[in-house]
Design an enzyme around this catalytic site. Structure first.
Site, PDB file in Angstrom:
ATOM      1  N   THR A  97      -3.925  -9.335  -1.598  1.00 57.99           N
ATOM      2  CA  THR A  97      -4.408 -10.658  -1.180  1.00 57.99           C
ATOM      3  C   THR A  97      -3.705 -11.830  -1.860  1.00 57.99           C
ATOM      4  O   THR A  97      -4.108 -12.981  -1.654  1.00 57.99           O
ATOM      5  CB  THR A  97      -5.919 -10.773  -1.441  1.00 57.99           C
ATOM      6  OG1 THR A  97      -6.177 -10.541  -2.831  1.00 57.99           O
ATOM      7  CG2 THR A  97      -6.692  -9.748  -0.607  1.00 57.99           C
ATOM      8  N   TYR A 119       2.388 -12.463   3.736  1.00 56.98           N
ATOM      9  CA  TYR A 119       1.015 -11.931   3.759  1.00 56.98           C
ATOM     10  C   TYR A 119       0.541 -11.738   5.193  1.00 56.98           C
ATOM     11  O   TYR A 119       0.019 -10.679   5.566  1.00 56.98           O
ATOM     12  CB  TYR A 119       0.100 -12.889   3.002  1.00 56.98           C
ATOM     13  CG  TYR A 119      -1.374 -12.571   3.131  1.00 56.98           C
ATOM     14  CD1 TYR A 119      -1.926 -11.447   2.534  1.00 56.98           C
ATOM     15  CD2 TYR A 119      -2.223 -13.411   3.865  1.00 56.98           C
ATOM     16  CE1 TYR A 119      -3.276 -11.156   2.662  1.00 56.98           C
ATOM     17  CE2 TYR A 119      -3.568 -13.134   3.985  1.00 56.98           C
ATOM     18  CZ  TYR A 119      -4.091 -12.005   3.388  1.00 56.98           C
ATOM     19  OH  TYR A 119      -5.430 -11.710   3.517  1.00 56.98           O
ATOM     20  N   LYS A 151      -0.339  -8.172   7.112  1.00 49.14           N
ATOM     21  CA  LYS A 151      -1.682  -7.941   7.653  1.00 49.14           C
ATOM     22  C   LYS A 151      -1.619  -7.650   9.154  1.00 49.14           C
ATOM     23  O   LYS A 151      -2.375  -6.807   9.668  1.00 49.14           O
ATOM     24  CB  LYS A 151      -2.586  -9.139   7.380  1.00 49.14           C
ATOM     25  CG  LYS A 151      -2.963  -9.327   5.910  1.00 49.14           C
ATOM     26  CD  LYS A 151      -3.818  -8.181   5.384  1.00 49.14           C
ATOM     27  CE  LYS A 151      -5.231  -8.225   5.906  1.00 49.14           C
ATOM     28  NZ  LYS A 151      -6.093  -7.172   5.305  1.00 49.14           N
TER      29      LYS A 151
END
Length: 311
Positions: A78, A144, A148
């Site tokens: 994260t 990121y 994802k």
């Protein structure tokens, strides 16, 4: 379903030591039905390790027996800024990991609820635009977001009939670091705080998100992609003022600034409001408006940080 006497499935929570995973544990521990469940931390089951995933899920499936197993994946890389310089690590946690889970779930007949993010969208809509629907084009602008999205695609490909992808965003909770806790800390450390007022989203309390994820895990709804985040929208400036006020501080101590003035390695979406239509169309209970949730959350998060809730 009324009259359904089938046993409830066993639940496995991956990433149980994180912010969302910790709240999933709180929700499951408090469930009056006495659900059978197990949480595993990264140290116990790093989902990037396919052999470990196979061993842990196999053990859990045997424990579940005929009731079946549902995996809720709250594990993720994260660090949005860190992913820009170490995309390989982000890919291992956000793309390869979910693919390992989906592959093993397919082998053992389990279902998978996989948590994704608003960062799969470009976030370049103007304020006041319609919220993102589940089938809107995905155009991630960060490492990121790319990793994802890769994780989502792996789940769809490997587990099309039993894979559930739930996008949310702007998460905050009791465990770990997050915006709400940062604002509470800065309120006691600084006279004023500058907060961006040109990013729009929906701050979502992880405890309430965890409740909805458990509901989904036990529901008879079609596999696919869903959005689940707090109702309404706000800027980070709006949220910071609400946090200050809820903690008894003068909200005027929060000053607006721009994203350009607070440059970060990874670009932040200007607009990441998600539509709840897919969630509500499935007959699932939506989340409350973000201000309602924040007030409830502050009653738990505030005292843990020595902040008395305001009347």
């Amino acid at each position: 379903m009324a009259g359904d006497t089938r046993p409830l499935p066993r639940l496995l929570v991956t990433g149980a030591g994180g912010q969302l995973g910790s709240d999933l544990a709180r929700v499951l521990d408090a469930d009056p039905r006495g659900l059978a469940w197990q949480g595993v931390t990264r140290a116990e089951c790093d989902i990037a390790d396919s052999h470990r995933v196979r061993a842990v899920l196999g053990d859990q499936a045997r424990s579940a027996g005929e009731a079946g197993l549902v995996v809720i994946n709250a594990a993720a890389y994260t660090d949005v800024d860190g992913a820009e310089t170490d995309e390989a690590a982000a890919h291992a946690g956000n793309a390869a990991g979910p693919a390992h889970l989906a592959m093993v779930c397919d082998e053992i007949g389990a279902r998978l609820v996989h948590v994704s993010t608003d960062y799969v969208f470009s976030g370049d809509r103007e304020s006041g635009a319609p919220p993102y629907e589940v089938d809107d084009p995905t155009e991630p602008r960060t490492a990121y977001g790319r990793t994802k999205l890769d994780g989502e695609q792996g789940v769809r490909l490997l587990l099309p009939e039993r894979g559930y992808i739930v996008r949310s965003g702007w998460l905050y909770g009791e465990t770990g670091g997050n915006f709400v806790k940062t604002m509470l800390r800065l309120a006691n450390e600084r006279d004023t705080v500058d907060v961006v007022d040109d990013q729009h989203g929906a701050p979502t309390w992880t405890f309430e998100l965890a409740e909805r994820l458990v509901t989904l895990a036990l529901a008879d709804v079609p596999a696919g992609t869903y959005h689940c985040s707090a109702a309404g929208s706000a800027t980070w400036f709006d949220v910071a003022r609400a946090v200050f006020a809820a903690a008894g501080h003068d909200p005027d101590r929060v000053r607006p600034t721009t994203t350009a003035a607070m440059a970060r390695p990874a670009p932040r979406p200007a607009f990441s409001v998600l539509s709840a239509r897919s969630w509500e169309d499935a007959g699932l209970p939506p989340l409350p408006e973000w201000t309602v949730s924040l007030a409830r959350a502050m009653a738990r998060i505030g005292p843990a940080l020595g902040v008395a809730p305001q009347a």
